[in-house]
Design a protein around this motif. Structure first.
Motif: not given
Length: 235
Positions: A39, A214-218, A220
């Motif tokens: 990702k 928060r980025f890894r797991r989408d 927001g």
């Protein structure tokens, strides 16, 4: 001090040689990666936040007797550091179950451990940073027994210092990754960075995630989370 050749570019930073012996310049990027590099994205302002926060925390640790690679903050994104040979171990201290630990052992997130745990990963992208123990590290020639013992004791001491610091900022230090380096004389120092990229931060009251998860797991609100941590550290 002037930049000369670029020595390295990683997922989050570039490293430049300088005209000063034993000193390199680290330049922090806004690029973000997760899931073993599968990702990719951008977190606007991340480079500045990680640079300044890491420098602040390195200086805090220096005052507490922890040797680090920090030399001087040059700008919002660039810092002069001692040139080290990185020990190819990722050292992870965990205070609360989360992330890979929870997945690997089939437990829920949020279990507060009676005492912190420590684990090592072999820093090798081709092998996807496999877990290893101290005996493996010695067998592979990554570090000797005395260095492993020193790294472990430093890591737990760093955890104690940072955990108390973040508590004053109403933040739980859930877990974090460290890297250590050798100076030319063999001295082991803390290197790399301490930031929302390398730490799990949860709000002390709500457990709201204020880090790269928060980025890894989408989830927001990634930029907002980084900015909130910056505000809490710097006031």
């Amino acid at each position: 001090m002037k930049k000369t050749a670029q020595l390295y570019e990683g997922k989050a930073k570039k490293v430049f040689d300088t005209d000063t012996e034993g000193i390199v310049i680290v330049s922090y990027k806004d690029d973000a990666t997760a899931l073993d590099g599968l990702k990719k994205g951008t977190i606007m302002g991340k480079g500045t936040i990680n640079n300044r926060m890491s420098n602040y925390l390195m200086q805090l640790l220096e005052k507490e007797g922890i040797p680090t690679h920090f030399v001087e903050e040059l700008s919002d994104r660039e810092t002069a550091v001692k040139k080290v040979t990185i020990v190819p171990l990722e050292v992870i201290v965990r205070n609360i179950s989360a992330g890979h630990f929870a997945q690997r052992y089939g437990v829920e997130e949020g279990i507060v451990f009676d005492e912190p745990t420590i684990e090592f990963s072999y820093k090798n992208d081709d092998l996807h940073d496999p877990l290893l123990n101290a005996y493996h590290a010695v067998a592979l020639g990554l570090a000797d027994k005395s260095e492993i013992q020193l790294i472990k004791s430093m890591a737990f001491r760093i955890n104690d210092i940072l955990k108390e610091f973040f508590k004053t900022k109403k933040v739980k230090l859930v877990d974090f990754k460290m890297e250590f380096g050798r100076l030319p004389d063999g001295t082991i120092v803390l290197a790399d960075e301490i930031s929302p990229d390398t730490c799990r931060f949860w709000d002390l009251e709500t457990n709201e995630k204020l880090d790269k998860d928060r980025f890894r797991r989408d989830m927001g609100g990634v930029e907002d989370a980084y900015e909130e941590m910056y505000r809490r550290v710097f006031g």
